[in-house]
Design a protein around this motif. Structure first.
Motif, mmCIF file in Angstrom:
data_model
loop_
_atom_site.group_PDB
_atom_site.id
_atom_site.type_symbol
_atom_site.label_atom_id
_atom_site.label_comp_id
_atom_site.label_asym_id
_atom_site.label_seq_id
_atom_site.Cartn_x
_atom_site.Cartn_y
_atom_site.Cartn_z
ATOM 1 N N LEU A 83 41.396 45.507 45.814
ATOM 2 C CA LEU A 83 40.976 46.255 46.996
ATOM 3 C C LEU A 83 42.002 47.316 47.354
ATOM 4 C CD1 LEU A 83 39.707 43.385 49.345
ATOM 5 C CD2 LEU A 83 38.400 44.784 47.745
ATOM 6 N N ALA A 128 34.273 56.122 43.985
ATOM 7 C CA ALA A 128 35.108 55.190 44.744
ATOM 8 C C ALA A 128 36.541 55.702 44.865
ATOM 9 C CB ALA A 128 35.095 53.824 44.074
ATOM 10 N N THR A 131 32.835 42.447 44.306
ATOM 11 C CA THR A 131 33.026 43.815 44.812
ATOM 12 C C THR A 131 31.807 44.328 45.575
ATOM 13 O OG1 THR A 131 32.270 44.699 42.697
ATOM 14 C CG2 THR A 131 34.648 44.438 42.989
ATOM 15 N N ARG A 180 39.151 49.083 51.677
ATOM 16 C CA ARG A 180 38.017 48.606 50.886
ATOM 17 C C ARG A 180 37.779 47.123 51.123
ATOM 18 N NH1 ARG A 180 34.919 52.534 49.515
ATOM 19 N NH2 ARG A 180 34.237 51.566 47.564
ATOM 20 N N HIS A 224 37.793 57.635 47.946
ATOM 21 C CA HIS A 224 38.014 56.925 49.205
ATOM 22 C C HIS A 224 39.384 56.254 49.256
ATOM 23 C CE1 HIS A 224 33.873 57.606 50.287
ATOM 24 N NE2 HIS A 224 33.474 57.093 49.144
ATOM 25 N N ARG A 225 40.172 56.406 48.227
ATOM 26 C CA ARG A 225 41.479 55.759 48.217
ATOM 27 C C ARG A 225 42.450 56.467 49.170
ATOM 28 N NH1 ARG A 225 43.225 53.962 42.089
ATOM 29 N NH2 ARG A 225 41.676 52.304 41.881
ATOM 30 N N THR A 229 38.515 42.748 54.257
ATOM 31 C CA THR A 229 38.854 44.177 54.164
ATOM 32 C C THR A 229 40.367 44.331 54.140
ATOM 33 O OG1 THR A 229 36.868 44.745 55.411
ATOM 34 C CG2 THR A 229 38.570 46.437 55.241
#
Length: 247
Positions: free
Chosen positions: A173, A95, A239, A177, A98-99, A135
């Protein structure tokens, strides 16, 4: 007369001795030739032995040849050193990959209608359920506190919240995300007023303090033929979509 006989005897004896002497010489000459012939043939036989290895030597050569089998990876009795394959250096996707660059170092804010996008859709399972997806559209991480606070059309009361769906930690988030909440539209049939149809849904966001709401709400159009009653519920933000739809 007697003298003649003696002479004759002596001559005959001499002739016999001479004949025997000649015979012996002939035999000696023949033996010498045989030895000479044998002496010439012996080196030739010895030379053949050098050129043609004995049958017993062949298995030894075969054994030595199999000792260097490249398929088995050994040479004789000494193991072949195998070089391990080079590492690819590829990282496992998580995860964190993807930041948004640098977003994790920025101070998080509260998720609201102003820094998120909220979508409502009908869930195929369980029946009589809607799914909310929020989102983060901002450039900072945001906290999706507690549960969304819902109002159908012009209802005065906030839709009931399912306390058993509370997660162990606040959902955070990163930019891009999403988090999820399930809406159970109705309770057990006959447990309260008849379900009523709704066309509009207002989604309010909780702040650090569970009471009240913060920021701008999200205003959504509901799927066609949406019915709800006072015995329905909404879950806390989760989540994972699957986690939300287990309630």
């Amino acid at each position: 007369m007697r003298s003649n006989r003696i002479r004759t005897t002596v001559l005959a004896t001499g002739a016999l001795l001479a004949a025997l002497s000649l015979t012996a010489c002939g035999n000696d000459a023949g033996g010498g030739n045989a030895s000479a012939k044998a002496g010439v043939a012996a080196p030739a036989a010895h030379s053949d032995a050098k050129q043609s290895p004995s049958p017993a030597a062949e298995p030894k050569k075969d054994a030595a040849r199999t000792g260097t089998d490249t398929d088995s990876g050994t040479t004789g009795s000494v193991p072949k050193r195998i070089t391990p394959p080079a590492e690819s250096g590829a990282e496992e996707t998580t995860a964190s990959t993807h930041r948004t660059p640098g977003a994790q170092n920025r101070t998080p804010v509260t998720c609201t209608g102003g820094n998120t996008k909220t979508v409502v859709s009908k869930a195929s399972r369980p029946i009589n359920h809607l799914l909310l997806t929020v989102t983060n559209t901002g450039d900072r991480p945001c906290y999706a506190y507690y549960a969304p606070k819902l109002r159908f059309d012009d209802a005065q009361a906030v839709f009931p919240i399912l306390e058993s769906s509370r997660p162990q930690a606040v959902v955070t988030l990163d930019p891009g995300r999403s988090a999820y909440a399930a809406i159970g539209l109705t309770g057990e049939p006959g447990a309260g007023p008849a379900p009523r149809r709704a066309a509009h849904l207002q989604v309010n966001f909780s702040g650090r303090n569970a009471s009240g709401s913060t920021g701008a709400p999200a205003e959504l159009t509901l799927p066609a033929k949406t019915y709800w009653d006072d015995n329905g519920y909404v879950t806390y933000w989760q989540t994972e979509m699957a986690d939300a739809l287990t309630f």
